[in-house]
Write a protein that holds these residues in place. Structure first.
Motif, PDB file in Angstrom:
ATOM      1  N   ALA A  85       0.990  -1.126   0.059  1.00 35.70           N
ATOM      2  CA  ALA A  85       0.087  -0.015  -0.039  1.00 35.70           C
ATOM      3  C   ALA A  85       0.776   1.228  -0.034  1.00 35.70           C
ATOM      4  N   GLU A  86       0.073   2.251  -0.248  1.00 34.70           N
ATOM      5  CA  GLU A  86       0.786   3.622  -0.217  1.00 34.70           C
ATOM      6  C   GLU A  86       0.144   4.595   0.650  1.00 34.70           C
ATOM      7  N   TYR A 130      -1.700   7.841   2.105  1.00 38.30           N
ATOM      8  CA  TYR A 130      -2.416   8.881   1.353  1.00 38.30           C
ATOM      9  C   TYR A 130      -2.653   9.632   2.274  1.00 38.30           C
ATOM     10  N   ASN A 138      -4.827   6.480   6.206  1.00 41.89           N
ATOM     11  CA  ASN A 138      -5.656   6.170   5.071  1.00 41.89           C
ATOM     12  C   ASN A 138      -4.391   5.753   4.138  1.00 41.89           C
ATOM     13  N   LYS A 174      -3.637   3.754   0.307  1.00 37.34           N
ATOM     14  CA  LYS A 174      -4.111   3.193  -1.159  1.00 37.34           C
ATOM     15  C   LYS A 174      -3.855   1.883  -1.533  1.00 37.34           C
ATOM     16  N   ASP A 214      -6.802   0.843  -6.400  1.00 35.52           N
ATOM     17  CA  ASP A 214      -7.745   2.041  -6.602  1.00 35.52           C
ATOM     18  C   ASP A 214      -8.432   2.295  -5.402  1.00 35.52           C
ATOM     19  N   ASN A 215      -8.227   1.531  -4.509  1.00 40.03           N
ATOM     20  CA  ASN A 215      -9.113   1.728  -3.243  1.00 40.03           C
ATOM     21  C   ASN A 215      -8.491   2.331  -2.102  1.00 40.03           C
ATOM     22  N   LEU A 216      -9.134   3.039  -1.223  1.00 41.45           N
ATOM     23  CA  LEU A 216      -8.437   3.452  -0.300  1.00 41.45           C
ATOM     24  C   LEU A 216      -9.057   2.935   1.094  1.00 41.45           C
TER      25      LEU A 216
END
Length: 368
Positions: free
Chosen positions: A308-309, A311, A323, A325, A328-330
């Protein structure tokens, strides 16, 4: 105040408003004697219509309403021995607090001395005895709320019906009144049906919750049951703050392993959970649900982690919401630690496998 035993039963309740608006469909439940029962759901789901049917303010198109096993479906509100507190409180502005509280007894022509005794008794119970000589416009929101509750309680009803009674209060007062209402209901043990769209209210106050959507009851259970064992994706999404995270993926069997896979991650399930999932799944396409508190953040790739990254970070004092990413999902991750991440930083999310929920992608029904 003498306690009156009461239970409420709704059988096959359907309400259709002309020309063809279906408000509630086949609603069935029983509110036990002395129970605090909450109808929870989004606006327009049928909560208030259901409450008004219990009160007798609306007549069901189909189905029957019972109070203590007596069919009251065709009885007018005044003969049902229920008291209702509305969202707007509906106090009479030209009457003092004393007269507002006394009104239900005055219209029943109760003796003046008995009225005076009961008004003072219920005012003391709700700690508003020093407000009896004031008008509603001279009261704060919390004080007006207590007057409305006193008016509902004074005639000692069998059933207490509350329609979002705290929604007009500010956030701090709402939390305070939540605790006060719960204490009062526990003390009096009056059978209570409470409508709200606020899941925090429902979770903190209810003995049992009925979660509604589009006129239907989707699940009934204790706060712990609906939180830990949601039957549908909607129930899972509606209960919990922040709400549950969802990721689309596929089930894949590899030898004796069961995997949940997508373009972004791969999770291996324990054999016992995998067997249950394979036995229940009607399709390989599923949605996994993970609550924010059931995810650990790691700084390196490990088995069953999701890349993940970062956000955005939401510090809340006692906890932090990260939060992240994933494709395309958060996703939201709740942690009690103070975290220092850079926006865009690479992290890995490690879900607690024993707390993963899996839903059928077509029906939204829970599989595990």
């Amino acid at each position: 105040m003498v306690r009156i035993l009461a239970k409420v039963t709704l059988k096959n309740i359907t309400k259709i408003f002309p020309p063809n608006t279906i408000a509630v469909t086949d609603v069935n439940f029983t509110v036990n004697d002395g129970e605090f029962f909450v109808l929870l759901g989004p606006s327009g789901c049928g909560k208030t219509t259901t409450l008004r049917i219990i009160a007798g303010l609306e007549k069901p198109t189909k189905g029957r309403v019972y109070i203590d096993d007596v069919d009251v479906t065709d009885l007018p509100p005044k003969d049902r021995d229920v008291a209702m507190v509305f969202q707007t409180w509906a106090l009479y502005p030209h009457m003092k607090v004393y007269d507002n509280i006394a009104f239900p007894l005055k219209i029943r022509k109760v003796d003046r001395n008995e009225i005076d005794k009961k008004v003072k008794e219920v005012a003391k119970m709700l700690k508003i005895e020093n407000l009896l000589d004031r008008y509603p416009k001279q009261l704060s929101g919390g004080q007006q709320q207590r007057v409305a509750l006193a008016r509902a309680l004074i005639r000692n009803p069998k059933v207490w019906l509350l329609d979002e009674p705290l929604s007009n209060l500010d956030a701090v007062l709402r939390v305070y009144m939540r605790a006060e209402l719960k204490r009062l209901q526990r003390e009096l043990r009056v059978t209570t049906v409470y409508v709200t769209h606020d899941q925090a209210e429902a979770m903190t106050m209810a003995d049992r919750i009925a979660i509604m959507n589009v006129g239907k009851v989707l699940q009934i259970g204790s706060p712990a049951e609906v939180y830990h064992k949601p039957r549908t994706k909607f129930v899972a999404s509606f209960i919990g703050t922040p709400p549950m995270n969802f990721l689309e993926c596929s089930i894949r069997q590899k030898d004796d392993e069961v995997l949940l896979e997508s373009a972004d991650f791969r999770i291996k399930l324990p054999k016992d959970i995998g067997r249950i999932l394979i036995g229940k799944a009607k399709s390989s396409e599923v949605i996994i649900g993970i609550r924010p508190e059931h995810i650990e953040i790691t700084m390196k790739e490990e088995p069953n982690t999701i890349p993940a990254e970062v956000y955005v970070i939401e510090p809340l004092g006692s906890e932090t919401i990260v939060n992240a990413k994933v494709g395309d999902n958060l996703l939201k991750i709740k942690t009690l630690k103070e975290v220092k991440f850079e926006i865009g930083q690479k992290i890995w999310l490690k879900p607690y496998i024993e707390h993963i929920h899996v839903f059928d992608a077509k029906t939204d029904e829970a599989l595990i």
